[in-house]
Design a protein around this motif. Structure first.
Motif, PDB file in Angstrom:
ATOM      1  N   UNK A  73       7.431   8.001   4.556  1.00 49.56           N
ATOM      2  CA  UNK A  73       8.880   7.819   4.437  1.00 49.56           C
ATOM      3  C   UNK A  73       9.272   7.559   2.988  1.00 49.56           C
ATOM      4  N   UNK A  74       8.522   6.675   2.323  1.00 50.81           N
ATOM      5  CA  UNK A  74       8.838   6.355   0.930  1.00 50.81           C
ATOM      6  C   UNK A  74       8.675   7.560   0.019  1.00 50.81           C
ATOM      7  N   UNK A  75       7.626   8.340   0.223  1.00 47.29           N
ATOM      8  CA  UNK A  75       7.378   9.488  -0.651  1.00 47.29           C
ATOM      9  C   UNK A  75       8.505  10.505  -0.534  1.00 47.29           C
ATOM     10  N   UNK A  76       8.941  10.786   0.683  1.00 49.74           N
ATOM     11  CA  UNK A  76      10.059  11.721   0.861  1.00 49.74           C
ATOM     12  C   UNK A  76      11.332  11.176   0.219  1.00 49.74           C
ATOM     13  N   UNK A  77      11.543   9.863   0.345  1.00 50.87           N
ATOM     14  CA  UNK A  77      12.742   9.261  -0.246  1.00 50.87           C
ATOM     15  C   UNK A  77      12.675   9.296  -1.765  1.00 50.87           C
ATOM     16  N   UNK A  78      11.494   9.080  -2.324  1.00 52.50           N
ATOM     17  CA  UNK A  78      11.340   9.135  -3.781  1.00 52.50           C
ATOM     18  C   UNK A  78      11.622  10.543  -4.307  1.00 52.50           C
ATOM     19  N   UNK A  79      11.104  11.541  -3.602  1.00 56.95           N
ATOM     20  CA  UNK A  79      11.337  12.923  -4.027  1.00 56.95           C
ATOM     21  C   UNK A  79      12.817  13.263  -3.977  1.00 56.95           C
ATOM     22  N   UNK A  80      13.510  12.823  -2.917  1.00 56.84           N
ATOM     23  CA  UNK A  80      14.955  13.075  -2.824  1.00 56.84           C
ATOM     24  C   UNK A  80      15.704  12.361  -3.940  1.00 56.84           C
ATOM     25  N   UNK A  81      15.302  11.104  -4.203  1.00 56.33           N
ATOM     26  CA  UNK A  81      15.992  10.333  -5.238  1.00 56.33           C
ATOM     27  C   UNK A  81      15.785  10.942  -6.629  1.00 56.33           C
ATOM     28  N   UNK A  82      14.580  11.445  -6.875  1.00 53.81           N
ATOM     29  CA  UNK A  82      14.289  12.014  -8.202  1.00 53.81           C
ATOM     30  C   UNK A  82      15.051  13.308  -8.453  1.00 53.81           C
ATOM     31  N   UNK A  83      15.525  13.942  -7.399  1.00 51.24           N
ATOM     32  CA  UNK A  83      16.323  15.162  -7.552  1.00 51.24           C
ATOM     33  C   UNK A  83      17.814  14.882  -7.558  1.00 51.24           C
ATOM     34  N   UNK A  84      18.197  13.610  -7.551  1.00 42.85           N
ATOM     35  CA  UNK A  84      19.606  13.236  -7.475  1.00 42.85           C
ATOM     36  C   UNK A  84      20.251  13.255  -8.857  1.00 42.85           C
ATOM     37  N   UNK A  85      21.575  13.407  -8.921  1.00 44.57           N
ATOM     38  CA  UNK A  85      22.283  13.453 -10.211  1.00 44.57           C
ATOM     39  C   UNK A  85      22.120  12.189 -11.052  1.00 44.57           C
ATOM     40  N   UNK A 115       0.838  -1.205   0.000  1.00 45.47           N
ATOM     41  CA  UNK A 115       0.000   0.000   0.000  1.00 45.47           C
ATOM     42  C   UNK A 115       0.871   1.251   0.000  1.00 45.47           C
ATOM     43  N   UNK A 116       1.905   1.259   0.840  1.00 46.39           N
ATOM     44  CA  UNK A 116       2.772   2.428   0.949  1.00 46.39           C
ATOM     45  C   UNK A 116       3.482   2.700  -0.364  1.00 46.39           C
ATOM     46  N   UNK A 117       3.990   1.654  -1.001  1.00 46.07           N
ATOM     47  CA  UNK A 117       4.687   1.834  -2.270  1.00 46.07           C
ATOM     48  C   UNK A 117       3.741   2.348  -3.351  1.00 46.07           C
ATOM     49  N   UNK A 118       2.557   1.741  -3.449  1.00 45.11           N
ATOM     50  CA  UNK A 118       1.609   2.177  -4.461  1.00 45.11           C
ATOM     51  C   UNK A 118       1.153   3.603  -4.254  1.00 45.11           C
ATOM     52  N   UNK A 119       0.864   3.962  -3.001  1.00 44.51           N
ATOM     53  CA  UNK A 119       0.391   5.315  -2.716  1.00 44.51           C
ATOM     54  C   UNK A 119       1.485   6.347  -2.940  1.00 44.51           C
ATOM     55  N   UNK A 120       2.717   6.010  -2.505  1.00 45.40           N
ATOM     56  CA  UNK A 120       3.819   6.952  -2.679  1.00 45.40           C
ATOM     57  C   UNK A 120       4.144   7.147  -4.149  1.00 45.40           C
ATOM     58  N   UNK A 121       4.179   6.056  -4.903  1.00 47.61           N
ATOM     59  CA  UNK A 121       4.488   6.162  -6.331  1.00 47.61           C
ATOM     60  C   UNK A 121       3.421   6.963  -7.063  1.00 47.61           C
ATOM     61  N   UNK A 122       2.156   6.713  -6.765  1.00 47.09           N
ATOM     62  CA  UNK A 122       1.072   7.442  -7.425  1.00 47.09           C
ATOM     63  C   UNK A 122       1.104   8.925  -7.082  1.00 47.09           C
ATOM     64  N   UNK A 123       1.300   9.249  -5.808  1.00 47.61           N
ATOM     65  CA  UNK A 123       1.253  10.646  -5.382  1.00 47.61           C
ATOM     66  C   UNK A 123       2.417  11.450  -5.959  1.00 47.61           C
ATOM     67  N   UNK A 124       3.560  10.802  -6.195  1.00 49.90           N
ATOM     68  CA  UNK A 124       4.717  11.515  -6.726  1.00 49.90           C
ATOM     69  C   UNK A 124       4.624  11.685  -8.237  1.00 49.90           C
ATOM     70  N   UNK A 125       4.098  10.682  -8.936  1.00 53.77           N
ATOM     71  CA  UNK A 125       4.136  10.685 -10.403  1.00 53.77           C
ATOM     72  C   UNK A 125       2.884  11.272 -11.046  1.00 53.77           C
ATOM     73  N   UNK A 126       1.810  11.451 -10.281  1.00 56.95           N
ATOM     74  CA  UNK A 126       0.535  11.848 -10.885  1.00 56.95           C
ATOM     75  C   UNK A 126       0.236  13.336 -10.775  1.00 56.95           C
ATOM     76  N   UNK A 127       1.180  14.135 -10.328  1.00 54.63           N
ATOM     77  CA  UNK A 127       0.960  15.570 -10.322  1.00 54.63           C
ATOM     78  C   UNK A 127       0.750  16.162  -8.936  1.00 54.63           C
ATOM     79  N   UNK A 128       0.563  17.483  -8.905  1.00 52.35           N
ATOM     80  CA  UNK A 128       0.471  18.217  -7.648  1.00 52.35           C
ATOM     81  C   UNK A 128      -0.778  17.824  -6.841  1.00 52.35           C
ATOM     82  N   UNK A 129      -1.916  17.683  -7.519  1.00 58.35           N
ATOM     83  CA  UNK A 129      -3.146  17.317  -6.814  1.00 58.35           C
ATOM     84  C   UNK A 129      -3.009  15.936  -6.177  1.00 58.35           C
ATOM     85  N   UNK A 130      -2.461  14.983  -6.929  1.00 57.85           N
ATOM     86  CA  UNK A 130      -2.261  13.636  -6.399  1.00 57.85           C
ATOM     87  C   UNK A 130      -1.314  13.660  -5.210  1.00 57.85           C
TER      88      UNK A 130
END
Length: 279
Positions: free
Chosen positions: A184-196, A106-121
């Motif tokens: 935790x996953x969502x914050x980590x995904x956002x940090x990773x997506x901003x990485x070199x 659930x955490x992975x699915x929700x974090x992935x959807x909220x990060x990739x689906x836009x600001x509203x998501x």
């Protein structure tokens, strides 16, 4: 040495806390408060189990046995604490494992959807994670029973043998944990997506899906995996409520019964198992 100190501290606090509860442990030895045991029988039980001695002496005697690995005998069940825990631990561990797997999905699915689906998501996902993490187990359990058992009649309201008996307890334990892991996953995904390394992958022609699933996810999952031990310990302690509501077998339900009866050896033994799970 740190592990030994933590276990000693937990056992000590539990030993004295359980003795502060009103009631007489000798009643548990003789069948519980409703046994209507005579004063002579209660006095004899106290003498046999050393309950007539000062509390400090009881503590020293009990922890002398505990130091050599003897958890003692349950007052209420008249069996060794090791046997009682062994008979009930399997159900709790299985419930915790299923709940941990569900929470991670659930955490992975929700974090992935909220990060990739836009600001509203992202905003909706954040709200859902906070609500899920804050919802009490007992409220969620009662709500699930009312909806899926009473209204829809799809699932049994209590734990029964078989997969269906695990559905509601697993969801009750897994959803609050999923909210925490999702944050935790969502914050980590956002940090990773901003990485070199993400910029480098895009420069090589990797599409958004490939960047996420092949590069971002493996880095974002590290903090959540690191919390798996803590999460597993929290699930075991949360099983006290869930197993009681769903009348499921396990150490959680055994712990509640032992506390009500002031069964000191069994309470301390189960609490040590939960503490060891956290450690």
């Amino acid at each position: 040495s740190g592990v030994v100190f933590v276990l000693w501290a937990v056992a000590t606090i539990t030993f004295f806390a359980i003795r502060l509860i009103p009631g007489d442990p000798a009643e548990a030895i003789l069948g519980g408060p409703g046994s209507q045991a005579s004063a002579e029988a209660l006095a004899q039980a106290r003498a046999d189990y050393g309950l007539d001695q000062p509390l400090g002496i009881q503590y020293l005697h009990y922890f002398g046995r505990l130091a050599v690995g003897d958890l003692g005998r349950s007052y209420s069940l008249h069996d060794s604490v090791v046997n009682v825990i062994g008979e009930n631990l399997g159900g709790t561990l299985l419930l915790a494992l299923f709940s941990l797997a569900l929470a991670a999905l659930i955490a992975l699915g929700l974090a992935a959807w909220s990060v990739r689906a836009g600001r509203v998501a992202a905003g909706v996902g954040s709200v859902l994670e906070i609500v899920a993490a804050a919802v009490p187990h007992f409220w969620l359990a009662i709500s699930l029973i009312l909806l899926f058992s009473t209204v829809l009649g799809w699932l049994p309201p209590v734990s029964i043998p078989g997969p269906l008996g695990y559905v509601l307890p697993v969801v009750t334990l897994g959803v609050p944990l999923a909210g925490f892991l999702g944050q935790v996953m969502r914050d980590s995904i956002l940090d990773a997506m901003a990485s070199p390394f993400v910029l480098a992958a895009r420069a090589r022609g990797e599409n958004d899906g490939g960047v996420f699933w092949r590069h971002v996810l493996r880095h974002a999952a590290i903090p959540a995996i690191g919390l798996a031990g803590w999460a597993f310990g929290s699930l075991i302690s949360g099983a006290v409520i869930v197993e009681t509501i769903f009348v499921g077998p396990g150490i959680g339900r055994s712990l509640l019964s032992a506390v009500e009866l002031r069964d000191v050896p069994l309470v301390v033994g189960i609490v040590l198992v939960v503490a060891l799970g956290y450690i």
